[in-house]
Design an enzyme around this catalytic site. Structure first.
Site, PDB file in Angstrom:
ATOM      1  CG  ASP A  42      -0.349  -0.024   2.529  1.00  0.00           C
ATOM      2  OD1 ASP A  42       0.887  -0.171   2.613  1.00  0.00           O
ATOM      3  OD2 ASP A  42      -1.087   0.114   3.534  1.00  0.00           O
ATOM      4  CB  SER A  43       4.586   1.694  -0.162  1.00  0.00           C
ATOM      5  OG  SER A  43       4.783   0.540  -0.962  1.00  0.00           O
ATOM      6  CG  ASP A  81       0.541  -4.027   2.103  1.00  0.00           C
ATOM      7  OD1 ASP A  81       0.595  -4.874   3.010  1.00  0.00           O
ATOM      8  OD2 ASP A  81       1.358  -3.097   1.972  1.00  0.00           O
ATOM      9  CE  LYS A 111       3.298  -6.026   3.778  1.00  0.00           C
ATOM     10  NZ  LYS A 111       2.905  -4.822   4.553  1.00  0.00           N
ATOM     11  CD  GLU A 113       0.737  -1.430   8.039  1.00  0.00           C
ATOM     12  OE1 GLU A 113       0.407  -0.638   8.943  1.00  0.00           O
ATOM     13  OE2 GLU A 113       1.163  -1.062   6.939  1.00  0.00           O
ATOM     14  CD  GLU A 180       8.017  -0.329   7.697  1.00  0.00           C
ATOM     15  OE1 GLU A 180       7.084  -1.062   7.318  1.00  0.00           O
ATOM     16  OE2 GLU A 180       8.202   0.826   7.255  1.00  0.00           O
TER      17      GLU A 180
HETATM   18  O1  KIV Z   1       3.558  -1.033   1.647  1.00  0.00           O
HETATM   19  C1  KIV Z   1       4.681  -1.542   1.526  1.00  0.00           C
HETATM   20  O2  KIV Z   1       5.352  -1.408   0.508  1.00  0.00           O
HETATM   21  C2  KIV Z   1       5.182  -2.333   2.640  1.00  0.00           C
HETATM   22  C3  KIV Z   1       6.639  -2.666   2.653  1.00  0.00           C
HETATM   23  C4  KIV Z   1       7.452  -1.463   2.734  1.00  0.00           C
HETATM   24  C5  KIV Z   1       6.970  -3.678   3.679  1.00  0.00           C
HETATM   25  O3  KIV Z   1       4.442  -2.696   3.511  1.00  0.00           O
END
Ligand code: KIV
Length: 262
Positions: A42-43, A81, A111, A113, A180
């Site tokens: 989600d970056s 994510d 994924k 968090e 992280e």
């Molecule tokens: O959103 C993302 O790219 C991430 C990584 C930096 C681990 O969660």
């Protein structure tokens, strides 16, 4: 393509290499370069869409990026994510949204968090057949709680809390855990404490693998650069140089030349 059991069995034997992609072209380049796993992070909200945080990222955004990444790959394991508030509110929401990410993008895992507070969601997803990667330490979706992106697990108490979270995630059925921005000693202790691979980002060399945002390690994203990023290239400088040359050649009539004309 790797599967979940093969990824778990890489722990302590072979370092796991993960990079992010949000589009088909980058995904195909990562696959051709032999990464083990592509993370549709989600970056994307910050790197691709220009937001200041990952908070505004929607399910629709992730579906768009996930489908594009899938189209750019043939046999690389893809992790999606889950965006902010697509899983926190309830087990039902988590199931509905993870199911949609898996079905529509044909990715291999999701994924999430969080630690103890999302254990019911993780258990339900795994029970439904959805492989889950955990993410502890700095959780960028909690930026408004932290008021920034601080290093995590600095005190003995915080280190023990992170070890507890990692163990809880493992018991809930995750196949790997992203860790992280923690001190390297903390990361080493967490990595030793679980049987599933711990993938570090800003967590030192003792993790079972590493993940970085591709645009960071390529020197493509210039807005800021965390200390834990190593720049393997300076793509932004190369792009600007090439574009300036193109502009000059268009303005002076050098391009298109005979070679580029019919
Ligand atoms: O959103 C993302 O790219 C991430 C990584 C930096 C681990 O969660």
């Amino acid at each position: 393509m790797l599967n979940v059991s093969q990824i778990i069995s890489m722990k302590s034997k072979k370092k796991i290499v993960i990079l992010t992609a949000y589009d088909s072209l980058m995904a195909s380049l990562l696959e051709a370069s032999g990464v083990d796993i592509i993370l549709v992070g989600d970056s994307a909200g910050m790197i691709f869409a220009g937001h200041d945080t990952t908070i505004p990222v929607t399910m629709e955004d992730m579906l768009y990026h996930g489908k594009a990444v899938k189209r750019g790959t043939k046999d690389t394991f893809i992790v999606m994510d889950m965006p902010f508030m697509s899983y926190q509110a309830s087990v039902e929401e988590a199931l509905k949204n993870a199911g949609r990410l898996m079905k529509d993008t044909q990715a291999n895992a999701v994924k999430l968090e969080g630690g103890e507070e999302i254990i019911p969601q993780i258990k339900a997803l795994v029970k439904a057949g959805i492989p889950v990667m955990g993410h502890i330490g700095l959780q960028p979706q909690s930026v408004n709680i932290y008021g920034g992106y601080p290093v995590q697990g600095e005190s003995e108490k915080e280190k023990n809390e992170l070890i507890k979270s990692a163990k809880l995630l493992q018991e809930a059925g995750v196949f790997a855990i992203v860790l992280e921005k923690t001190k390297k000693e903390t990361a080493k202790a967490i990595t030793k404490s679980v049987r599933v691979p711990v993938i570090g980002i800003g967590a030192g060399k003792d993790c079972d693998g590493q993940v970085l945002v591709t645009q960071d390690m390529l020197g493509f994203f210039e807005k800021f650069s965390p200390k834990f990023v190593k720049k393997y290239e300076n793509i932004a400088r190369k792009i600007k140089k090439a574009v300036k040359t193109y502009a000059l050649e268009v303005r002076t009539g050098k391009f298109p030349g005979n070679k580029n004309s019919f």
